[in-house]
Design a protein around this motif. Structure first.
Motif, mmCIF file in Angstrom:
data_model
loop_
_atom_site.group_PDB
_atom_site.id
_atom_site.type_symbol
_atom_site.label_atom_id
_atom_site.label_comp_id
_atom_site.label_asym_id
_atom_site.label_seq_id
_atom_site.Cartn_x
_atom_site.Cartn_y
_atom_site.Cartn_z
ATOM 1 N N TYR A 65 18.494 27.971 -24.792
ATOM 2 C CA TYR A 65 17.144 27.513 -25.083
ATOM 3 C C TYR A 65 16.396 27.359 -23.768
ATOM 4 C CZ TYR A 65 13.556 25.111 -27.806
ATOM 5 O OH TYR A 65 12.379 24.781 -28.431
ATOM 6 N N ILE A 66 15.302 28.072 -23.625
ATOM 7 C CA ILE A 66 14.440 27.901 -22.446
ATOM 8 C C ILE A 66 13.561 26.698 -22.719
ATOM 9 C CG2 ILE A 66 12.536 28.904 -21.129
ATOM 10 C CD1 ILE A 66 13.966 31.622 -21.450
ATOM 11 N N GLN A 67 13.601 25.753 -21.816
ATOM 12 C CA GLN A 67 12.980 24.444 -22.013
ATOM 13 C C GLN A 67 12.138 24.051 -20.805
ATOM 14 O OE1 GLN A 67 13.291 22.567 -24.848
ATOM 15 N NE2 GLN A 67 11.867 21.159 -23.914
ATOM 16 N N ASP A 68 11.079 23.323 -21.069
ATOM 17 C CA ASP A 68 10.292 22.656 -20.023
ATOM 18 C C ASP A 68 9.676 23.595 -18.988
ATOM 19 O OD1 ASP A 68 10.931 20.125 -21.139
ATOM 20 O OD2 ASP A 68 12.804 20.073 -20.021
ATOM 21 N N VAL A 69 9.213 24.762 -19.413
ATOM 22 C CA VAL A 69 8.491 25.626 -18.474
ATOM 23 C C VAL A 69 7.106 25.018 -18.301
ATOM 24 C CG1 VAL A 69 7.575 27.929 -18.034
ATOM 25 C CG2 VAL A 69 9.810 27.657 -19.153
ATOM 26 N N MET A 70 6.840 24.538 -17.094
ATOM 27 C CA MET A 70 5.564 23.861 -16.851
ATOM 28 C C MET A 70 5.116 24.067 -15.410
ATOM 29 S SD MET A 70 6.942 19.990 -17.404
ATOM 30 C CE MET A 70 8.572 19.517 -16.840
ATOM 31 N N VAL A 71 3.801 24.163 -15.254
ATOM 32 C CA VAL A 71 3.174 24.372 -13.950
ATOM 33 C C VAL A 71 1.994 23.417 -13.855
ATOM 34 C CG1 VAL A 71 1.960 26.040 -12.480
ATOM 35 C CG2 VAL A 71 3.894 26.801 -13.902
ATOM 36 N N LEU A 72 1.874 22.755 -12.718
ATOM 37 C CA LEU A 72 0.726 21.855 -12.527
ATOM 38 C C LEU A 72 -0.569 22.601 -12.847
ATOM 39 C CD1 LEU A 72 1.563 19.997 -9.174
ATOM 40 C CD2 LEU A 72 1.728 19.103 -11.504
ATOM 41 N N PRO A 73 -1.493 21.953 -13.547
ATOM 42 C CA PRO A 73 -2.738 22.638 -13.954
ATOM 43 C C PRO A 73 -3.472 23.340 -12.814
ATOM 44 C CG PRO A 73 -2.571 20.549 -15.078
ATOM 45 C CD PRO A 73 -1.425 20.591 -14.088
ATOM 46 N N GLU A 74 -3.525 22.722 -11.651
ATOM 47 C CA GLU A 74 -4.257 23.336 -10.538
ATOM 48 C C GLU A 74 -3.543 24.558 -9.949
ATOM 49 O OE1 GLU A 74 -2.234 19.620 -8.695
ATOM 50 O OE2 GLU A 74 -3.039 20.209 -10.643
#
Length: 136
Positions: A65-74
């Motif tokens: 399971y690929i989880q928590d792919v996140m990038v700061l908005p800026e």
């Protein structure tokens, strides 16, 4: 220049990004336990500032399971999420050597399906698997 490091972030770093993308923060102990159960993770750093993250969880034999792919908005729109996904998919492909039929799932955030389709993902409906569900 963004550097990609195969490592698990601290709970503080995780919560910083999670909060910035609108997912909120969790208790440090809970985040630490969740991160301990990570198979593989990659962090994106701008100097010493974490700006992106993604991880792989699962049993490594039948399901991933690929989880928590996140990038700061800026930092979004700079292909950081794409690079994180490339690292994660590379690890998936490595694990597929043991079982080519291993299934890799992910839960796309609202309106992000197209981003994940570029990596070969299809919706459960498109795969003939029915709808996804969640238990809260």
């Amino acid at each position: 220049m963004i550097n990609f490091v195969k490592s698990i972030p601290s709970a503080e770093e995780f919560n910083k990004i999670s909060d910035a993308v609108g997912w909120g923060c969790n208790d440090k102990i809970i985040v630490e336990k969740a991160l301990e159960n990570t198979i593989f993770a990659v962090c994106a750093y701008d100097n010493d500032k974490i700006v992106g993250f993604g991880r792989l969880i699962g049993d490594t034999a039948m399901f991933l399971y690929i989880q928590d792919v996140m990038v700061l908005p800026e930092y979004q729109g700079k292909h950081i999420g794409t690079e994180i996904m490339k690292h994660l998919i590379s690890k998936v492909n490595e694990l597929k050597k043991n079982n080519p039929d291993i299934r890799t799932y992910l839960g796309a955030s609202k309106n992000k399906d197209e981003f994940y389709k570029q990596f070969g993902f299809v919706t459960r409906e498109e795969a003939g698997l029915g709808s996804g569900m969640v238990l809260f």
